[in-house]
Design an enzyme around this catalytic site. Structure first.
Site, PDB file in Angstrom:
ATOM      1  N   ILE A   1     -20.345  31.253 -76.985  1.00  0.00           N
ATOM      2  CA  ILE A   1     -21.410  31.771 -77.850  1.00  0.00           C
ATOM      3  C   ILE A   1     -21.065  33.161 -78.382  1.00  0.00           C
ATOM      4  O   ILE A   1     -21.635  33.614 -79.375  1.00  0.00           O
ATOM      5  CB  ILE A   1     -22.770  31.803 -77.112  1.00  0.00           C
ATOM      6  CG1 ILE A   1     -23.922  31.972 -78.102  1.00  0.00           C
ATOM      7  CG2 ILE A   1     -22.774  32.865 -76.015  1.00  0.00           C
ATOM      8  CD1 ILE A   1     -25.299  31.750 -77.503  1.00  0.00           C
ATOM      9  N   ILE A  40     -19.326  26.102 -72.656  1.00  0.00           N
ATOM     10  CA  ILE A  40     -18.019  26.763 -72.540  1.00  0.00           C
ATOM     11  C   ILE A  40     -16.944  25.832 -71.982  1.00  0.00           C
ATOM     12  O   ILE A  40     -15.752  26.054 -72.156  1.00  0.00           O
ATOM     13  CB  ILE A  40     -18.157  28.024 -71.661  1.00  0.00           C
ATOM     14  CG1 ILE A  40     -16.948  28.949 -71.802  1.00  0.00           C
ATOM     15  CG2 ILE A  40     -18.395  27.649 -70.202  1.00  0.00           C
ATOM     16  CD1 ILE A  40     -16.906  29.720 -73.100  1.00  0.00           C
ATOM     17  N   TYR A  64     -30.026  40.577 -65.043  1.00  0.00           N
ATOM     18  CA  TYR A  64     -30.613  39.395 -65.691  1.00  0.00           C
ATOM     19  C   TYR A  64     -31.993  39.732 -66.269  1.00  0.00           C
ATOM     20  O   TYR A  64     -32.280  39.443 -67.423  1.00  0.00           O
ATOM     21  CB  TYR A  64     -30.717  38.289 -64.649  1.00  0.00           C
ATOM     22  CG  TYR A  64     -31.336  36.994 -65.069  1.00  0.00           C
ATOM     23  CD1 TYR A  64     -32.548  36.581 -64.525  1.00  0.00           C
ATOM     24  CD2 TYR A  64     -30.713  36.152 -65.978  1.00  0.00           C
ATOM     25  CE1 TYR A  64     -33.112  35.366 -64.871  1.00  0.00           C
ATOM     26  CE2 TYR A  64     -31.271  34.932 -66.330  1.00  0.00           C
ATOM     27  CZ  TYR A  64     -32.477  34.549 -65.763  1.00  0.00           C
ATOM     28  OH  TYR A  64     -33.037  33.340 -66.115  1.00  0.00           O
TER      29      TYR A  64
HETATM   30  C1  VAH Z   1     -32.876  32.636 -61.250  1.00  0.00           C
HETATM   31  N1  VAH Z   1     -33.553  30.334 -61.671  1.00  0.00           N
HETATM   32  O1  VAH Z   1     -33.171  32.436 -60.076  1.00  0.00           O
HETATM   33  C2  VAH Z   1     -33.426  31.654 -62.291  1.00  0.00           C
HETATM   34  C3  VAH Z   1     -34.776  32.064 -62.799  1.00  0.00           C
HETATM   35  C4  VAH Z   1     -37.047  32.911 -62.237  1.00  0.00           C
HETATM   36  C5  VAH Z   1     -35.675  32.625 -61.730  1.00  0.00           C
HETATM   37  O2  VAH Z   1     -34.708  32.931 -63.868  1.00  0.00           O
HETATM   38  O3  VAH Z   1     -32.175  33.538 -61.603  1.00  0.00           O
END
Ligand code: VAH
Length: 307
Positions: free
Chosen positions: A50, A36, A139
């Site tokens: 993206i 980006i 996430y």
């Molecule tokens: C995080 N480094 O801390 C990443 C990863 C398993 C952790 O996905 O969000």
């Protein structure tokens, strides 16, 4: 891999090391880095959002791209502060790349998942490849959904998308950004500066961790594996060693006299507590020959030698 390669998210913690290794193996002119930011860090670079699928298509056509590594995501801690954008970036970005393969424009995709797909009721020790997954972070939810779409696009459209559930990644060539496991990189920078570190996780927050060299090698190996060796089409568990902040500090102390650690857990501690402590990666070891090379001691030696 045959054909040119595009790495999206090329300026990130994994991307910057991956691009360096891909260019070494496949040639500078065959690897395009995209992110980006306006400027790259050398070699062929394209500024790319993206979420702009037309701009993505122009790059793919311009450079005759056949393989895409899509590393774009807001990591766990940052994603909690930008919920809608984190979900959109992960999911719409993933679809923009998946659909290029579905339409026969590109041939192969790498998309990283994470141990963040597991949640509070997942078995914490030697977490199986297939088990309960109740992620409670933006996430992790996005990674779990993305894994489901990997498998759907493979089964429905024959899309050759390959994926690894990265543990916490530790490297000295690039800085992490916004992750819960970032403490395990920050600690080395602080050890160098002040020989002490205040950790944002509690002392016993054991997590699966991996040296970046191993993670980049695994990422390239899974993309090179013959298609019949890839039997998991969601995402592969992958592991090296697991350690807690206290265990990491002990190993640093044994190699750097006088190092001290203190603890001030913040909101990231709850995220870490929702993740597994160790991972069973038998499938990756049996299907495509994965094996790690860095244990905790070797990781600490390498980090202290370079930072
Ligand atoms: C995080 N480094 O801390 C990443 C990863 C398993 C952790 O996905 O969000």
């Amino acid at each position: 891999m045959t054909g040119n390669i595009l790495v999206i998210g090329a300026l990130g913690q994994v991307g910057s090391e991956l691009v360096e290794n891909l260019r070494f193996k496949y040639g500078e002119s065959n690897v395009v880095a995209a992110d980006i930011k306006e400027e790259g860090t050398g070699g062929i670079y394209e500024k790319l959002d993206i979420l702009d699928k037309d701009a993505l298509r122009v790059i793919v056509d311009t450079y005759a791209i056949k393989n895409i590594f899509n590393l774009v995501a807001l990591l766990s801690a940052t994603a909690e502060k930008h919920v809608d954008y984190a979900w959109q970036l992960s999911m719409d970005g993933h679809f923009n790349v998946l659909n290029l393969a579905k339409d026969g424009i590109i041939e192969k995709i790498f998309w990283p998942s994470s141990i963040a797909v597991f949640g509070p009721t997942t078995p914490k020790h030697n977490t199986p490849q297939d088990t309960v997954m109740d992620p409670n972070t933006v996430y992790g939810i996005a990674k779990q959904a993305g894994e489901r779409w990997n498998e759907y696009y493979f089964n429905r459209y024959g899309v050759d998308v390959r994926s690894i559930r990265y543990p916490g990644l530790i490297g000295w060539k690039s800085l992490p950004g916004g992750g819960t496991t970032d403490y395990a990189v920050d600690i080395f920078h602080q050890a160098k500066k002040t020989n002490s570190y205040e950790c944002f996780l509690h002392a016993d927050a054991t997590l699966p961790m991996m040296m970046m060299e191993d993670a980049v090698r695994a990422t390239m190996d899974i993309m090179e594996a013959p298609v019949n060796q890839i039997k998991v089409r969601s995402s592969y568990n992958l592991a090296a060693d697991s350690f807690s902040p206290a265990q990491l500090a002990e190993e640093i102390k044994s190699q750097k006299e006088g190092f001290t650690i203190s603890y001030a857990p913040d909101e990231r501690d709850a995220i870490a507590s929702s993740w597994p402590q160790s991972i069973d990666d038998t499938n990756a070891r049996e299907d495509w020959g994965w094996k790690h090379t860095y244990g905790t001691k070797e990781l600490v030696t390498e980090m202290l030698a370079h930072i």
